[in-house]
Scaffold this motif. Structure first.
Motif, PDB file in Angstrom:
ATOM      1  N   LYS A 122      46.370 -50.543 -27.254  1.00 31.37           N
ATOM      2  CA  LYS A 122      45.441 -51.529 -27.789  1.00 31.37           C
ATOM      3  C   LYS A 122      44.482 -50.916 -28.813  1.00 31.37           C
ATOM      4  N   LEU A 123      44.220 -51.660 -29.867  1.00 34.49           N
ATOM      5  CA  LEU A 123      43.270 -51.169 -30.864  1.00 34.49           C
ATOM      6  C   LEU A 123      42.470 -52.328 -31.449  1.00 34.49           C
ATOM      7  N   THR A 124      41.314 -51.965 -31.988  1.00 30.31           N
ATOM      8  CA  THR A 124      40.436 -52.935 -32.637  1.00 30.31           C
ATOM      9  C   THR A 124      40.038 -52.420 -34.002  1.00 30.31           C
ATOM     10  N   VAL A 125      40.131 -53.273 -34.987  1.00 29.06           N
ATOM     11  CA  VAL A 125      39.636 -52.967 -36.324  1.00 29.06           C
ATOM     12  C   VAL A 125      38.379 -53.808 -36.526  1.00 29.06           C
ATOM     13  N   THR A 126      37.291 -53.152 -36.845  1.00 35.80           N
ATOM     14  CA  THR A 126      36.040 -53.891 -36.980  1.00 35.80           C
ATOM     15  C   THR A 126      35.820 -54.347 -38.418  1.00 35.80           C
ATOM     16  N   PRO A 177      49.740 -65.202 -37.256  1.00 37.17           N
ATOM     17  CA  PRO A 177      48.816 -64.798 -36.193  1.00 37.17           C
ATOM     18  C   PRO A 177      49.453 -64.048 -35.021  1.00 37.17           C
ATOM     19  N   GLU A 178      50.788 -64.044 -34.943  1.00 31.05           N
ATOM     20  CA  GLU A 178      51.454 -63.495 -33.753  1.00 31.05           C
ATOM     21  C   GLU A 178      51.126 -62.018 -33.594  1.00 31.05           C
ATOM     22  N   GLY A 179      50.699 -61.651 -32.400  1.00 30.43           N
ATOM     23  CA  GLY A 179      50.398 -60.252 -32.096  1.00 30.43           C
ATOM     24  C   GLY A 179      48.960 -59.846 -32.365  1.00 30.43           C
ATOM     25  N   TYR A 180      48.147 -60.796 -32.802  1.00 30.68           N
ATOM     26  CA  TYR A 180      46.758 -60.505 -33.127  1.00 30.68           C
ATOM     27  C   TYR A 180      45.818 -61.418 -32.363  1.00 30.68           C
ATOM     28  N   LYS A 181      44.613 -60.934 -32.167  1.00 24.57           N
ATOM     29  CA  LYS A 181      43.518 -61.736 -31.639  1.00 24.57           C
ATOM     30  C   LYS A 181      42.286 -61.456 -32.457  1.00 24.57           C
ATOM     31  N   VAL A 182      41.358 -62.405 -32.447  1.00 25.90           N
ATOM     32  CA  VAL A 182      40.072 -62.206 -33.112  1.00 25.90           C
ATOM     33  C   VAL A 182      38.980 -62.781 -32.233  1.00 25.90           C
ATOM     34  N   SER A 183      37.748 -62.427 -32.566  1.00 19.58           N
ATOM     35  CA  SER A 183      36.601 -63.055 -31.924  1.00 19.58           C
ATOM     36  C   SER A 183      35.469 -63.140 -32.936  1.00 19.58           C
ATOM     37  N   ARG A 184      34.584 -64.090 -32.731  1.00 18.27           N
ATOM     38  CA  ARG A 184      33.439 -64.230 -33.643  1.00 18.27           C
ATOM     39  C   ARG A 184      32.220 -64.579 -32.792  1.00 18.27           C
ATOM     40  N   LYS A 185      31.656 -63.559 -32.173  1.00 16.39           N
ATOM     41  CA  LYS A 185      30.492 -63.747 -31.310  1.00 16.39           C
ATOM     42  C   LYS A 185      29.186 -63.703 -32.111  1.00 16.39           C
ATOM     43  N   LYS A 218      27.616 -63.827 -36.323  1.00 18.87           N
ATOM     44  CA  LYS A 218      27.986 -64.266 -37.656  1.00 18.87           C
ATOM     45  C   LYS A 218      28.501 -63.121 -38.516  1.00 18.87           C
ATOM     46  N   ARG A 219      27.928 -61.944 -38.350  1.00 18.12           N
ATOM     47  CA  ARG A 219      28.257 -60.852 -39.262  1.00 18.12           C
ATOM     48  C   ARG A 219      29.556 -60.121 -38.893  1.00 18.12           C
ATOM     49  N   ASN A 220      30.034 -60.239 -37.664  1.00 13.12           N
ATOM     50  CA  ASN A 220      31.169 -59.430 -37.221  1.00 13.12           C
ATOM     51  C   ASN A 220      32.399 -60.266 -36.903  1.00 13.12           C
ATOM     52  N   PHE A 221      33.540 -59.728 -37.254  1.00 15.65           N
ATOM     53  CA  PHE A 221      34.806 -60.443 -37.031  1.00 15.65           C
ATOM     54  C   PHE A 221      35.899 -59.412 -36.762  1.00 15.65           C
ATOM     55  N   PRO A 222      35.949 -58.871 -35.561  1.00  9.68           N
ATOM     56  CA  PRO A 222      36.940 -57.842 -35.257  1.00  9.68           C
ATOM     57  C   PRO A 222      38.357 -58.393 -35.115  1.00  9.68           C
ATOM     58  N   LEU A 223      39.306 -57.581 -35.470  1.00  3.90           N
ATOM     59  CA  LEU A 223      40.726 -57.888 -35.319  1.00  3.90           C
ATOM     60  C   LEU A 223      41.268 -57.026 -34.191  1.00  3.90           C
ATOM     61  N   ILE A 224      41.902 -57.662 -33.225  1.00  2.60           N
ATOM     62  CA  ILE A 224      42.377 -56.960 -32.036  1.00  2.60           C
ATOM     63  C   ILE A 224      43.895 -57.022 -31.967  1.00  2.60           C
ATOM     64  N   LEU A 225      44.506 -55.864 -31.783  1.00  2.68           N
ATOM     65  CA  LEU A 225      45.934 -55.798 -31.530  1.00  2.68           C
ATOM     66  C   LEU A 225      46.104 -55.332 -30.092  1.00  2.68           C
ATOM     67  N   GLU A 226      46.460 -56.255 -29.206  1.00  7.96           N
ATOM     68  CA  GLU A 226      46.529 -55.941 -27.778  1.00  7.96           C
ATOM     69  C   GLU A 226      47.662 -54.953 -27.479  1.00  7.96           C
ATOM     70  N   SER A 227      48.789 -55.127 -28.132  1.00  6.65           N
ATOM     71  CA  SER A 227      49.946 -54.257 -27.908  1.00  6.65           C
ATOM     72  C   SER A 227      50.672 -54.070 -29.241  1.00  6.65           C
ATOM     73  N   PRO A 228      50.159 -53.155 -30.049  1.00  5.82           N
ATOM     74  CA  PRO A 228      50.709 -53.007 -31.408  1.00  5.82           C
ATOM     75  C   PRO A 228      52.186 -52.639 -31.400  1.00  5.82           C
ATOM     76  N   SER A 229      52.875 -53.133 -32.397  1.00  8.08           N
ATOM     77  CA  SER A 229      54.290 -52.797 -32.573  1.00  8.08           C
ATOM     78  C   SER A 229      54.501 -52.297 -34.005  1.00  8.08           C
ATOM     79  N   PRO A 230      55.588 -51.579 -34.244  1.00  5.54           N
ATOM     80  CA  PRO A 230      55.817 -51.016 -35.594  1.00  5.54           C
ATOM     81  C   PRO A 230      55.797 -52.057 -36.712  1.00  5.54           C
TER      82      PRO A 230
END
Lengths: 114, 114
Positions: free
Chosen positions: B18-22, B61-69, B71-83
């Motif tokens: 799992k990884l997160t890009v901020t 969108p497949e394979g990605y998640k996001v959240s917006r808690k 206003k300034r931040n919008f991280p991209l989450i890959l729960e189980s990255p694939s090649p």
């Protein structure tokens, strides 16, 4: 849904040559049009944009583009290119209402030979 | 200085970790989005957010998640990255969800999944 076509995938020019990059879009309604540039290793930067009014828009670094509604086109031009214009150029469109996303073309890689 | 900041700029990871890009913007923009850029395909929208706690799927969108808690931040989450998620990712923001404002892009995150 809108789509954007950039037919020139890779353009190679000598310095001082004139440039025209094609962009055609498909969408039945009113649109906003953009050209972005991406220099090697960098993020996208806005070159110019068209929202309304004069269909000939001027942007940074001597670039201009003309919106021709009847042809669904928004071609990018520059009369005399420089080596520093080497970059990738993206045309983008979004609908002029609501919350539409930017739809990008596949990009045109421009190489300027000194 | 007005900017969109992404971290990290480069990331190599293994499949399934799992990884997160901020992504953070300092312009008080309401609209934020994530794109991936792949050769020959241009930029494609992954997810977007029109405001805090309001997110929706883009084109891929497949394979990605996001959240917006916030206003300034919008991280991209890959729960189980694939090649096939190896790509160049850009975060973008604009003032309003409405169409006639320009988008500002972050510097990009080059992700390699092995």
């Amino acid at each position: 849904a809108q789509s954007v076509s950039q037919h020139n995938h890779h353009v190679i020019l000598s310095e001082a040559a004139s440039l025209e990059l094609g962009c055609n879009y498909s969408y039945g309604g009113t649109v906003n049009l953009f050209w972005y540039v991406q220099y090697p290793g960098q993020h996208l930067q806005l070159l110019l944009k068209y929202f309304s009014g004069d269909p000939l828009v001027k942007g940074i670094k001597g670039f201009e583009a003309e919106f021709i509604k009847s042809k669904f086109s928004f071609n990018l031009r520059k009369p005399s290119v420089q080596w520093s214009d080497t970059a990738e150029y993206f045309c983008a469109v979004n609908a002029n209402f609501g919350n539409e996303k930017l739809t990008f073309g596949t990009g045109t890689r421009l190489t300027i030979i000194p | 200085e007005a900017q969109v900041t992404q971290n990290p700029r480069y990331l190599i990871t293994v499949t399934g970790k799992k990884l997160t890009v901020t992504c953070s913007q300092n312009m008080n923009h309401e609209y934020m989005s994530w794109y991936r850029q792949d050769p020959g395909l241009g930029l494609r929208q992954i997810y977007y957010s029109m405001n805090v706690e309001v997110t929706d799927k883009g084109d891929v969108p497949e394979g990605y998640k996001v959240s917006r808690k916030e206003k300034r931040n919008f991280p991209l989450i890959l729960e189980s990255p694939s090649p096939n998620q190896t790509s160049l990712y850009f975060c973008a923001s604009s003032l309003r969800p409405q169409a006639n404002t320009e988008a500002f892009f972050g510097q990009g995150t080059r992700l390699t999944v092995v």
